[in-house]
Design an enzyme around this catalytic site. Structure first.
Site, PDB file in Angstrom:
ATOM      1  N   GLU A  88       0.821  -1.219   0.000  1.00  0.00           N
ATOM      2  CA  GLU A  88       0.000   0.000   0.000  1.00  0.00           C
ATOM      3  C   GLU A  88       0.853   1.266   0.000  1.00  0.00           C
ATOM      4  O   GLU A  88       1.891   1.319   0.653  1.00  0.00           O
ATOM      5  CB  GLU A  88      -0.902  -0.001   1.240  1.00  0.00           C
ATOM      6  CG  GLU A  88      -1.754   1.247   1.396  1.00  0.00           C
ATOM      7  CD  GLU A  88      -2.408   1.358   2.766  1.00  0.00           C
ATOM      8  OE1 GLU A  88      -3.233   2.268   2.933  1.00  0.00           O
ATOM      9  OE2 GLU A  88      -2.091   0.546   3.659  1.00  0.00           O
TER      10      GLU A  88
ATOM     11  N   LYS B  64      -9.286   3.722  -3.124  1.00  0.00           N
ATOM     12  CA  LYS B  64      -9.839   3.220  -1.865  1.00  0.00           C
ATOM     13  C   LYS B  64     -11.158   3.910  -1.531  1.00  0.00           C
ATOM     14  O   LYS B  64     -11.284   5.130  -1.602  1.00  0.00           O
ATOM     15  CB  LYS B  64      -8.823   3.439  -0.739  1.00  0.00           C
ATOM     16  CG  LYS B  64      -9.233   2.836   0.599  1.00  0.00           C
ATOM     17  CD  LYS B  64      -8.147   3.065   1.638  1.00  0.00           C
ATOM     18  CE  LYS B  64      -8.512   2.427   2.973  1.00  0.00           C
ATOM     19  NZ  LYS B  64      -7.485   2.667   4.003  1.00  0.00           N
TER      20      LYS B  64
ATOM     21  N   CYS C 254      -5.770  -1.849   2.746  1.00  0.00           N
ATOM     22  CA  CYS C 254      -5.669  -1.743   4.202  1.00  0.00           C
ATOM     23  C   CYS C 254      -6.886  -2.367   4.876  1.00  0.00           C
ATOM     24  O   CYS C 254      -7.240  -3.508   4.609  1.00  0.00           O
ATOM     25  CB  CYS C 254      -5.460  -0.288   4.603  1.00  0.00           C
ATOM     26  SG  CYS C 254      -5.044  -0.049   6.346  1.00  0.00           S
TER      27      CYS C 254
END
Length: 536
Positions: free
Chosen positions: A295, A360, A413
């Site tokens: 990430e 995201k 995440c």
């Protein structure tokens, strides 16, 4: 004195405890319960702590202490005790830039648990409303805590971390039930099973009837074990043909990941690690179909750095695709200053072209954005990533199509901890990819808990999950939750593996939370109907 006599004396002491003694009992029971989670997996302790929860609620109905507030207060102390040792590792994130954030450490370690404990308080309070002095109070507690845990996972962006059901996800045979009833259904079973010994102190019943409830609970546990064993046996790990993965785990310190002046060193480390030979027959990156980096891997906007994109193109042989996390700037008119960005995943081809992008969706509060962002910034607050204005949220979750591998569902995440957000529908991918940076949390229990929850998404969906983490744990997980390959916490290196093939869509993948909702509704009906006076 008989064993039942000893147990009855202990239970009576808990039921009659009041004031600070009652708070301490609840606090210690909650703290002991946290040992049921990763990395300890000592779930038998719940056979002690959940009966204590039952007796605490019994105590709220004793004499002049009758009332929902007393049960709620016991629940709050239980929850606070559970969340402080279970989530202590969040404090590490505030020490990455200690000069700026260390003063917030007490709020991180105690403030978040104090807030989350409100949901446990709600569960105890609801259980008290449904309470009755017989074995059905076990189900009252189970259904009430399931509802409150579901609310914890959804309200105010949600945070379902360490939901009680995760206690029964290790060993792997027990976790297979999640493929049918999901984590919320498993939470209901977990509370009911472990709270069942509380009825052993009940008076007015013979020994056989007192033991019937714990026996049924153990029967459910045995049935889960049999089901899980059969499912694991019928689902051996199989690999997708002609797909080889290489996961690069750089184990970079957090300050390097946000330091633009370190960009050359960061790129050099990524390039050298990615092409590392792992054995006498290895030819480095030329052996792999998909190279995977973690990430937000760069301290710069990757797509705006022509030199970095050229280095990636030089690294990748023809037919190899790079999947990497990166901070992505929004499209802006020429000359407009960039103040916000996306946390994204890029798929990059061997010629340096960007094949596809995912932004995201579910951002981390206080990490990637602040509630009331503009107001908070005006009074001097910033989130941990220090991105002015906070990160932007993506538009929709979608598969990433690849030229050399099955399509994948991207998760960045902690998106991997939200089971009902992985709505696949008819466009089922071949696997899931979770890029994360657990380096925020040091060498602690946090990364292990994160890994375990990501594993459950694989079991729920019947899809393999590949996880790339900056500091670990990086892993390749098959569709029934087996860890095929892993690179441990705090290790620098690369992980080579095949890509596990999916299994048929699970019941959970087909109908989502419906089985759990039906289970909750049936238990609630049983409790409510039995509460009715005779003849009503």
């Amino acid at each position: 004195m008989t064993r039942r006599g000893v147990l009855s004396r202990i239970a009576s002491g808990i039921i009659l405890a009041w004031g600070w003694k009652r708070a301490v009992i609840a606090l210690l029971a909650g703290a002991l319960s946290s040992l049921a989670m990763e990395p300890f997996n000592a779930w038998p302790v719940l056979f002690i702590t959940f009966p204590i929860a039952v007796w605490l609620i019994d105590g709220s109905a004793a004499g002049k202490r009758r009332g929902v507030p007393a049960a709620a207060m016991a629940g709050w102390w239980f929850g606070f005790g559970y969340f402080v040792p279970g989530l202590y590792w969040i404090g590490y994130a505030f020490l990455v830039d200690a000069d700026t954030f260390a003063w917030l450490l007490p709020a991180a370690i105690c403030g978040l648990p104090a807030y989350l404990a409100l949901f446990t308080a709600l569960g105890f309070a609801l259980a008290r409303l449904l309470w009755r002095p017989d074995s059905l109070r076990i189900l009252s507690l189970a259904v009430s805590l399931t509802i409150s845990e579901w609310l914890r996972g959804h309200l105010l962006t949600g945070f379902p971390w360490n939901a009680f059901g995760y206690a029964l996800t290790e060993p792997l045979v027990l976790a297979q039930s999640i493929s049918v009833i999901g984590i919320w259904g498993l939470t209901l079973l977990t509370v009911a099973i472990f709270a069942s010994p509380a009825v052993l102190i009940d008076g007015g019943t013979n020994t056989r009837r007192r033991w019937a409830v714990p026996a049924m609970a153990l029967g459910v546990l045995a049935a889960m074990t049999v089901f899980g064993g059969i499912r694991l046996k019928l689902s051996p790990t199989q690999l997708v043909d002609n797909v080889r993965l290489r996961i690069m785990q750089p184990n970079l310190p957090q300050d390097a990941r946000f330091n633009y002046s370190a960009k050359a060193d960061v790129m050099q480390k990524y390039l050298s690690l990615s092409d590392r030979s792992t054995g006498p027959k290895s030819t480095g990156v030329r052996d792999v179909s998909l190279l995977i980096w973690p990430e937000s891997a760069f301290p710069f906007f990757l797509s705006r750095e022509a030199d970095a994109m050229a280095q990636i193109a030089e690294l990748l042989p023809k037919g190899t695709v790079l999947l990497t996390g990166a901070v992505r700037p929004p499209e802006l008119p020429p000359g407009r200053r960039i103040t916000r960005a996306y946390n994204s995943i890029y798929a990059i081809d061997h010629d340096g072209s960007i094949l596809s992008v995912y932004d995201k969706l579910h951002l981390v509060p206080f990490g990637e954005f602040l509630p009331y962002q503009n107001l908070m910034e005006k009074i001097g607050f910033v989130q941990l990533t220090k991105v002015q204005g906070g990160f932007l949220s993506g538009v929709a979750r979608h598969n990433l199509e690849l030229p050399n591998a099955p399509p994948l569902l991207p998760l960045i995440c902690y998106e991997a901890i939200f089971p009902d957000e992985i709505a696949i529908g008819n466009n089922r991918p071949g696997w899931m990819l979770n890029l994360t940076n657990d380096g925020w949390f040091g060498i602690s229990s946090g990364p292990y808990q994160h890994l375990q929850q990501a594993r459950m998404r694989a079991i729920e969906q019947g899809l393999p999950l590949v996880r790339a983490a900056n500091t670990g744990v990086s892993a390749v997980i098959d569709p029934v939750g087996r860890i095929v390959a892993e690179l441990g916490l705090g290790v620098e290196g690369v992980l080579d593996s095949g890509l596990p093939a999916p299994v048929a869509p699970t019941i959970y993948a087909r109908v989502g939370e419906l089985p759990a909702a039906v289970l909750v509704a049936l238990v609630m009906m049983l409790v409510l109907l039995r509460k009715r006076p005779p003849g009503s």
